[in-house]
Design a protein around this motif. Structure first.
Motif, PDB file in Angstrom:
ATOM      1  N   ASN A   1       4.706  -4.461  -5.020  1.00 31.94           N
ATOM      2  CA  ASN A   1       3.460  -3.797  -4.419  1.00 31.94           C
ATOM      3  C   ASN A   1       2.157  -4.012  -4.905  1.00 31.94           C
ATOM      4  O   ASN A   1       1.100  -4.231  -3.900  1.00 31.94           O
ATOM      5  N   ARG A   2       2.541  -3.875  -6.139  1.00 31.86           N
ATOM      6  CA  ARG A   2       1.363  -4.675  -6.951  1.00 31.86           C
ATOM      7  C   ARG A   2       0.715  -5.770  -6.369  1.00 31.86           C
ATOM      8  O   ARG A   2      -0.817  -6.331  -5.968  1.00 31.86           O
ATOM      9  N   ILE A   3       1.783  -6.971  -6.272  1.00 32.20           N
ATOM     10  CA  ILE A   3       1.177  -8.382  -5.611  1.00 32.20           C
ATOM     11  C   ILE A   3       0.745  -8.276  -4.234  1.00 32.20           C
ATOM     12  O   ILE A   3      -0.392  -8.747  -3.761  1.00 32.20           O
TER      13      ILE A   3
ATOM     14  N   ASP B   1       0.215  -3.862   6.215  1.00 28.25           N
ATOM     15  CA  ASP B   1      -0.403  -2.708   6.143  1.00 28.25           C
ATOM     16  C   ASP B   1       1.575  -1.986   5.372  1.00 28.25           C
ATOM     17  O   ASP B   1       1.997  -2.272   5.857  1.00 28.25           O
ATOM     18  N   GLY B   2       0.386  -0.786   4.543  1.00 27.36           N
ATOM     19  CA  GLY B   2       1.203   0.020   3.686  1.00 27.36           C
ATOM     20  C   GLY B   2       2.674  -0.534   2.455  1.00 27.36           C
ATOM     21  O   GLY B   2       1.662  -1.724   2.450  1.00 27.36           O
ATOM     22  N   ARG B   3       2.900   0.001   1.664  1.00 32.71           N
ATOM     23  CA  ARG B   3       3.606  -0.537   0.564  1.00 32.71           C
ATOM     24  C   ARG B   3       5.219  -0.645   1.609  1.00 32.71           C
ATOM     25  O   ARG B   3       5.780  -0.123   2.501  1.00 32.71           O
ATOM     26  N   VAL B   4       5.796  -1.537  -0.104  1.00 34.71           N
ATOM     27  CA  VAL B   4       7.344  -1.546   0.582  1.00 34.71           C
ATOM     28  C   VAL B   4       7.945  -0.596  -0.180  1.00 34.71           C
ATOM     29  O   VAL B   4       7.819  -0.450  -1.422  1.00 34.71           O
ATOM     30  N   THR B   5       8.754   0.019   1.006  1.00 32.44           N
ATOM     31  CA  THR B   5       9.270   1.310   0.122  1.00 32.44           C
ATOM     32  C   THR B   5      10.933   1.026  -0.319  1.00 32.44           C
ATOM     33  O   THR B   5      11.198  -0.119  -0.007  1.00 32.44           O
ATOM     34  N   GLU B   6      11.203   1.172  -1.401  1.00 31.15           N
ATOM     35  CA  GLU B   6      12.982   1.652  -1.639  1.00 31.15           C
ATOM     36  C   GLU B   6      13.460   1.657  -0.463  1.00 31.15           C
ATOM     37  O   GLU B   6      14.371   0.946   0.445  1.00 31.15           O
TER      38      GLU B   6
ATOM     39  N   GLU C   1       3.161 -18.270  -4.718  1.00 27.64           N
ATOM     40  CA  GLU C   1       2.109 -18.203  -6.187  1.00 27.64           C
ATOM     41  C   GLU C   1       2.029 -17.326  -6.808  1.00 27.64           C
ATOM     42  O   GLU C   1       1.189 -17.437  -7.911  1.00 27.64           O
ATOM     43  N   ARG C   2       1.832 -15.955  -6.733  1.00 25.54           N
ATOM     44  CA  ARG C   2       0.898 -15.082  -7.239  1.00 25.54           C
ATOM     45  C   ARG C   2       2.096 -14.150  -8.113  1.00 25.54           C
ATOM     46  O   ARG C   2       1.699 -14.426  -9.451  1.00 25.54           O
TER      47      ARG C   2
END
Length: 132
Positions: free
Chosen positions: A52-54, A62-67, A89-90
Motif C-alpha cells: 500500500n505504501r508503494i 483510489d483507496g488502499r488495498v484491504t485484506e 520497478e518500485r
C-alpha cells in the motif's frame, strides 16, 4: 634526515566497516505482533502495508488495498498495465527484488505480489504471514 614510518606503521587506522547491528536493530515486530527480520535496512517480510505504501506514493488508484481485496485483480482495483510496471520497478528499488516482465503478467492480484516478493526476500507469503 628523519626516517618516516612506512605506510601502515604508526598510522591511525579507521574502521572501514560498520559495527554489527545489535539484536534490537535486526528484530522488529510488525503491527500484528509478528516478528520480522531485518537485513541491513531491508525488511525480510513484505506486507500488505508495504504494498500500500508503494501504491499510495507512486501509483494512481483510489483507496488502499484491504485484506478483503487481496484476491481482486489489479485491473478491477483501477490499476492498468503501466501501473503494474511502475509497481514492479518500485518493488525493485525499495526492496531489491527484480520483477521480470513475464512475472509482472502473473502478478495479477495483491496477494500474488506479496507472495512473489516474500519468496524472493526469503520470508513467507501472504498465507504464511496470516494475511488472508
Amino acid at each position: 634526515m628523519t626516517a618516516r614510518p612506512a605506510a601502515g606503521h604508526g598510522a591511525v587506522t579507521r574502521r572501514t566497516t560498520e559495527p554489527a547491528p545489535r539484536a534490537h536493530d535486526r528484530d522488529r515486530h510488525d503491527r500484528r505482533g509478528e516478528r520480522t527480520r531485518r537485513k541491513g535496512h531491508r525488511i525480510v517480510k513484505f506486507t500488505l502495508d508495504d504494498l500500500n505504501r508503494i501504491i499510495e506514493t507512486h501509483i494512481d488508484i483510489d483507496g488502499r488495498v484491504t485484506e478483503d481485496a487481496l484476491d481482486i485483480p489489479y485491473a478491477e482495483l483501477g490499476m492498468d498495465s503501466l501501473g503494474l510496471v511502475e509497481l514492479a520497478e518500485r518493488i525493485n528499488i525499495a526492496h531489491h527484488v527484480p520483477v521480470p516482465l513475464d512475472i509482472i503478467e502473473e502478478m495479477r492480484t495483491p496477494r500474488l505480489t506479496v507472495d512473489y516478493v516474500n519468496e524472493h526476500l526469503g520470508g513467507g507469503g501472504a498465507e504464511a504471514s496470516g494475511e488472508r
